[in-house]
Scaffold this motif. Structure first.
Motif, PDB file in Angstrom:
ATOM      1  N   LEU A 182       0.833  -1.209   0.000  1.00 41.95           N
ATOM      2  CA  LEU A 182       0.000   0.000   0.000  1.00 41.95           C
ATOM      3  C   LEU A 182       0.866   1.257   0.000  1.00 41.95           C
ATOM      4  O   LEU A 182       0.580   2.234  -0.708  1.00 41.95           O
ATOM      5  CB  LEU A 182      -0.925  -0.010   1.218  1.00 41.95           C
ATOM      6  CG  LEU A 182      -1.833   1.222   1.380  1.00 41.95           C
ATOM      7  CD1 LEU A 182      -2.750   1.390   0.179  1.00 41.95           C
ATOM      8  CD2 LEU A 182      -2.655   1.106   2.671  1.00 41.95           C
ATOM      9  N   SER A 183       1.948   1.238   0.769  1.00 49.59           N
ATOM     10  CA  SER A 183       2.845   2.389   0.829  1.00 49.59           C
ATOM     11  C   SER A 183       3.561   2.605  -0.500  1.00 49.59           C
ATOM     12  O   SER A 183       3.803   3.745  -0.906  1.00 49.59           O
ATOM     13  CB  SER A 183       3.860   2.206   1.961  1.00 49.59           C
ATOM     14  OG  SER A 183       3.206   2.069   3.204  1.00 49.59           O
ATOM     15  N   GLU A 184       3.912   1.520  -1.196  1.00 50.94           N
ATOM     16  CA  GLU A 184       4.514   1.639  -2.526  1.00 50.94           C
ATOM     17  C   GLU A 184       3.524   2.266  -3.515  1.00 50.94           C
ATOM     18  O   GLU A 184       3.899   3.086  -4.354  1.00 50.94           O
ATOM     19  CB  GLU A 184       4.971   0.271  -3.044  1.00 50.94           C
ATOM     20  CG  GLU A 184       6.224  -0.267  -2.389  1.00 50.94           C
ATOM     21  CD  GLU A 184       7.503   0.326  -2.978  1.00 50.94           C
ATOM     22  OE1 GLU A 184       7.431   1.244  -3.805  1.00 50.94           O
ATOM     23  OE2 GLU A 184       8.587  -0.150  -2.592  1.00 50.94           O
ATOM     24  N   VAL A 185       2.260   1.862  -3.431  1.00 50.19           N
ATOM     25  CA  VAL A 185       1.232   2.483  -4.282  1.00 50.19           C
ATOM     26  C   VAL A 185       1.223   3.990  -4.069  1.00 50.19           C
ATOM     27  O   VAL A 185       1.222   4.782  -5.025  1.00 50.19           O
ATOM     28  CB  VAL A 185      -0.162   1.888  -3.981  1.00 50.19           C
ATOM     29  CG1 VAL A 185      -1.246   2.699  -4.687  1.00 50.19           C
ATOM     30  CG2 VAL A 185      -0.242   0.440  -4.431  1.00 50.19           C
ATOM     31  N   MET A 186       1.231   4.396  -2.805  1.00 48.82           N
ATOM     32  CA  MET A 186       1.170   5.821  -2.485  1.00 48.82           C
ATOM     33  C   MET A 186       2.436   6.553  -2.924  1.00 48.82           C
ATOM     34  O   MET A 186       2.380   7.629  -3.518  1.00 48.82           O
ATOM     35  CB  MET A 186       0.960   5.992  -0.980  1.00 48.82           C
ATOM     36  CG  MET A 186      -0.381   5.493  -0.480  1.00 48.82           C
ATOM     37  SD  MET A 186      -0.506   5.615   1.324  1.00 48.82           S
ATOM     38  CE  MET A 186      -2.236   5.208   1.569  1.00 48.82           C
ATOM     39  N   LEU A 216       0.653  -0.134  -9.949  1.00 48.48           N
ATOM     40  CA  LEU A 216      -0.637   0.476  -9.658  1.00 48.48           C
ATOM     41  C   LEU A 216      -0.469   1.931  -9.239  1.00 48.48           C
ATOM     42  O   LEU A 216      -1.237   2.810  -9.652  1.00 48.48           O
ATOM     43  CB  LEU A 216      -1.352  -0.318  -8.560  1.00 48.48           C
ATOM     44  CG  LEU A 216      -2.768   0.144  -8.198  1.00 48.48           C
ATOM     45  CD1 LEU A 216      -3.674   0.088  -9.420  1.00 48.48           C
ATOM     46  CD2 LEU A 216      -3.337  -0.716  -7.074  1.00 48.48           C
ATOM     47  N   GLY A 217       0.562   2.181  -8.421  1.00 43.53           N
ATOM     48  CA  GLY A 217       0.834   3.565  -8.032  1.00 43.53           C
ATOM     49  C   GLY A 217       1.171   4.437  -9.232  1.00 43.53           C
ATOM     50  O   GLY A 217       0.765   5.604  -9.315  1.00 43.53           O
ATOM     51  N   SER A 218       1.908   3.864 -10.191  1.00 40.79           N
ATOM     52  CA  SER A 218       2.241   4.602 -11.405  1.00 40.79           C
ATOM     53  C   SER A 218       1.012   4.840 -12.271  1.00 40.79           C
ATOM     54  O   SER A 218       0.950   5.806 -13.038  1.00 40.79           O
ATOM     55  CB  SER A 218       3.296   3.833 -12.214  1.00 40.79           C
ATOM     56  OG  SER A 218       4.481   3.659 -11.457  1.00 40.79           O
ATOM     57  N   ALA A 219       0.015   3.940 -12.172  1.00 37.67           N
ATOM     58  CA  ALA A 219      -1.189   4.051 -12.999  1.00 37.67           C
ATOM     59  C   ALA A 219      -2.172   5.087 -12.464  1.00 37.67           C
ATOM     60  O   ALA A 219      -2.917   5.701 -13.244  1.00 37.67           O
ATOM     61  CB  ALA A 219      -1.885   2.685 -13.083  1.00 37.67           C
ATOM     62  N   LEU A 220      -2.204   5.293 -11.159  1.00 44.32           N
ATOM     63  CA  LEU A 220      -3.231   6.149 -10.555  1.00 44.32           C
ATOM     64  C   LEU A 220      -3.270   7.568 -11.117  1.00 44.32           C
ATOM     65  O   LEU A 220      -4.362   8.108 -11.336  1.00 44.32           O
ATOM     66  CB  LEU A 220      -3.055   6.182  -9.033  1.00 44.32           C
ATOM     67  CG  LEU A 220      -3.495   4.916  -8.291  1.00 44.32           C
ATOM     68  CD1 LEU A 220      -3.262   5.061  -6.794  1.00 44.32           C
ATOM     69  CD2 LEU A 220      -4.971   4.617  -8.560  1.00 44.32           C
ATOM     70  N   PRO A 221      -2.120   8.229 -11.355  1.00 40.55           N
ATOM     71  CA  PRO A 221      -2.215   9.567 -11.948  1.00 40.55           C
ATOM     72  C   PRO A 221      -2.904   9.571 -13.308  1.00 40.55           C
ATOM     73  O   PRO A 221      -3.605  10.528 -13.648  1.00 40.55           O
ATOM     74  CB  PRO A 221      -0.740   9.994 -12.073  1.00 40.55           C
ATOM     75  CG  PRO A 221      -0.038   9.229 -11.007  1.00 40.55           C
ATOM     76  CD  PRO A 221      -0.731   7.906 -10.977  1.00 40.55           C
ATOM     77  N   HIS A 222      -2.723   8.496 -14.105  1.00 41.47           N
ATOM     78  CA  HIS A 222      -3.416   8.410 -15.391  1.00 41.47           C
ATOM     79  C   HIS A 222      -4.926   8.322 -15.181  1.00 41.47           C
ATOM     80  O   HIS A 222      -5.706   8.921 -15.933  1.00 41.47           O
ATOM     81  CB  HIS A 222      -2.931   7.193 -16.179  1.00 41.47           C
ATOM     82  CG  HIS A 222      -1.571   7.357 -16.777  1.00 41.47           C
ATOM     83  ND1 HIS A 222      -1.323   8.231 -17.810  1.00 41.47           N
ATOM     84  CD2 HIS A 222      -0.387   6.770 -16.489  1.00 41.47           C
ATOM     85  CE1 HIS A 222      -0.045   8.162 -18.149  1.00 41.47           C
ATOM     86  NE2 HIS A 222       0.543   7.295 -17.362  1.00 41.47           N
ATOM     87  N   GLY A 257      -0.702  -4.662 -15.625  1.00 39.68           N
ATOM     88  CA  GLY A 257       0.627  -5.034 -15.159  1.00 39.68           C
ATOM     89  C   GLY A 257       0.644  -5.336 -13.676  1.00 39.68           C
ATOM     90  O   GLY A 257       1.381  -6.239 -13.226  1.00 39.68           O
ATOM     91  N   ALA A 258      -0.132  -4.588 -12.885  1.00 40.35           N
ATOM     92  CA  ALA A 258      -0.193  -4.863 -11.451  1.00 40.35           C
ATOM     93  C   ALA A 258      -0.720  -6.271 -11.196  1.00 40.35           C
ATOM     94  O   ALA A 258      -0.200  -7.008 -10.340  1.00 40.35           O
ATOM     95  CB  ALA A 258      -1.081  -3.825 -10.761  1.00 40.35           C
ATOM     96  N   ILE A 259      -1.738  -6.655 -11.957  1.00 42.86           N
ATOM     97  CA  ILE A 259      -2.257  -8.028 -11.852  1.00 42.86           C
ATOM     98  C   ILE A 259      -1.199  -9.028 -12.312  1.00 42.86           C
ATOM     99  O   ILE A 259      -0.988 -10.073 -11.700  1.00 42.86           O
ATOM    100  CB  ILE A 259      -3.546  -8.177 -12.684  1.00 42.86           C
ATOM    101  CG1 ILE A 259      -4.637  -7.247 -12.129  1.00 42.86           C
ATOM    102  CG2 ILE A 259      -4.024  -9.626 -12.686  1.00 42.86           C
ATOM    103  CD1 ILE A 259      -5.862  -7.148 -13.007  1.00 42.86           C
ATOM    104  N   GLY A 260      -0.507  -8.683 -13.410  1.00 39.06           N
ATOM    105  CA  GLY A 260       0.531  -9.565 -13.941  1.00 39.06           C
ATOM    106  C   GLY A 260       1.639  -9.830 -12.945  1.00 39.06           C
ATOM    107  O   GLY A 260       2.163 -10.955 -12.866  1.00 39.06           O
ATOM    108  N   CYS A 261       2.025  -8.818 -12.180  1.00 44.17           N
ATOM    109  CA  CYS A 261       3.090  -8.986 -11.186  1.00 44.17           C
ATOM    110  C   CYS A 261       2.697 -10.008 -10.121  1.00 44.17           C
ATOM    111  O   CYS A 261       3.503 -10.859  -9.730  1.00 44.17           O
ATOM    112  CB  CYS A 261       3.401  -7.642 -10.527  1.00 44.17           C
ATOM    113  SG  CYS A 261       4.313  -6.502 -11.575  1.00 44.17           S
TER     114      CYS A 261
END
Length: 385
Positions: free
Chosen positions: A13-17, A142-148, A254-258
């Protein structure tokens, strides 16, 4: 209670943020381009500057052995706070040069977020390390995707709101890790300074081959992540809002793929799974010209499969490096690997716009295919004694 699963959930969760900082300006790029009258080549630097800062930050961290000499939890917290501060300062930047400089500083700070997060997770898992690191890298995606996503559903939002929101999330991630996470038993929490650390790390054949596989993977990954929104918008004849949504779907796949790739790796072997999905992502690169101009449903199928395979192997390279490296040098090895890998991404990201200018966006990604193909060869060699 310090259960491995709880620690992993908090770290993920912290990595997402924290990693929302990475693509915050990329997601806001169309609005930034309008305000500062940027061309496509200059826009590339909104991501490339982060890559450059990350390379410098990780290289200095590896050379100074800081990744093992300083506790990973403290590094993670400091990286999130420093990155959030540099990112937030973009809101007040008076020029393009200032924005690019601040993006560089953000990337340098993230050198203390991404690798330390992997080290924390590796410290709590041994038998299921592939799955654990798959979850952490999935969180990064997922964290990289959120801004999109924010840029797409909040198209009317000022770009400064997108930037500010990512900084707030990063600070929250720092607070979570520093307040609730403890060190695991399978890597050293900290180790004495060793000026020979890099030489010791590179002496291992397994570590070297894992790094070579990672380099092939990275040649493709961030160039695709950076430009998939532009490719999709050009293919569909649509605006940046549609492109951002396609990019969010890509990175989320990709998050699911990981996570799935991590489970497969623990079941069938890390090197075997990494090699297989690299062949899959190379195949996706090679078929992109045939999907250009296709209906949106067909394009979504492509980006879901490509988004899944392009990063499903990422965590396994880190797990392989951790497996083949002495426990007192894991932080240094992971930091060195990411430093060199992200240096490669700066080249491939920058080459996409010239390729598109010469051959059109339909053919712009084809030069990425050799990366995963060569990486698959390295994984084949790693499987041999």
């Amino acid at each position: 209670m310090n259960s491995p699963r709880r620690i992993l959930a908090v770290v993920a969760l912290s990595e997402v943020m924290g990693m929302t900082l990475w693509f915050s300006a990329t997601a806001a790029a169309p609005a930034i381009a309008r305000e500062f009258a940027l061309d496509t080549a200059t826009l590339a630097w909104l991501t490339m500057a982060v890559q450059g800062g990350f390379v410098v930050g990780t290289l200095l961290t590896a050379l100074t052995n800081l990744a093992d000499a300083i506790n990973a939890r403290r590094l993670f917290g400091m990286g999130c706070v420093l990155g959030a501060a540099a990112n937030a300062a973009i809101v007040f930047a008076p020029s393009t040069a200032a924005i690019i400089a601040l993006r560089f500083c953000t990337g340098a700070a993230l050198a203390w977020v991404y690798p330390p997060g992997m080290k924390i997770a590796a410290g709590w898992f041994l038998q299921r390390r592939g799955t654990a690191l798959g979850i952490v890298v999935g969180a990064v995606g997922l964290g990289s995707a959120l801004p999109h996503l924010l840029a797409s559903i909040g198209a009317s939002l000022p770009w400064r709101v997108v930037i500010g929101t990512s900084s707030i999330l990063a600070i929250a991630g720092a607070a979570l890790v520093t307040a609730t996470v403890t060190d695991g038993p399978y890597v050293s929490a900290s180790a004495p300074f060793d000026r020979h650390a890099l030489r010791v790390v590179l002496r291992s054949r397994g570590t070297r081959l894992a790094m070579l596989g990672y380099f092939g993977h990275m040649w493709e990954l961030y160039a695709m992540w950076t430009w998939i929104a532009v490719f999709a918008a050009s293919s569909l004849g649509a605006g940046p809002r549609t492109g951002s949504m396609i990019a969010f779907i890509t990175l989320s796949s990709g998050a699911i793929g990981c996570v799935v790739g991590g489970r497969w790796a623990d079941e069938f072997g890390k090197a075997a799974v990494a090699g297989l999905v690299m062949l899959g992502s190379a195949a996706c690169v090679l078929v992109t010209p045939f999907f250009f101009g296709a209906p949106i449903a067909a394009l979504i199928v492509l980006v879901v499969v490509w988004g899944f395979t392009v990063v499903a192997d990422s965590a396994q390279f880190s797990a392989l490096v951790a497996d083949h490296t002495a426990r007192t040098h894991v932080g240094t090895a992971l930091t060195l690997q990411t430093s060199a890998g992200f240096l490669l991404t700066m080249i491939s990201i920058r080459l996409v716009p010239p390729a598109a200018a010469v051959a059109g966006w339909q053919w712009a990604f084809l030069f990425l295919a050799p990366g995963p193909l060569l990486g698959a060869i390295a994984m084949h060699r790693l499987r041999k004694p």
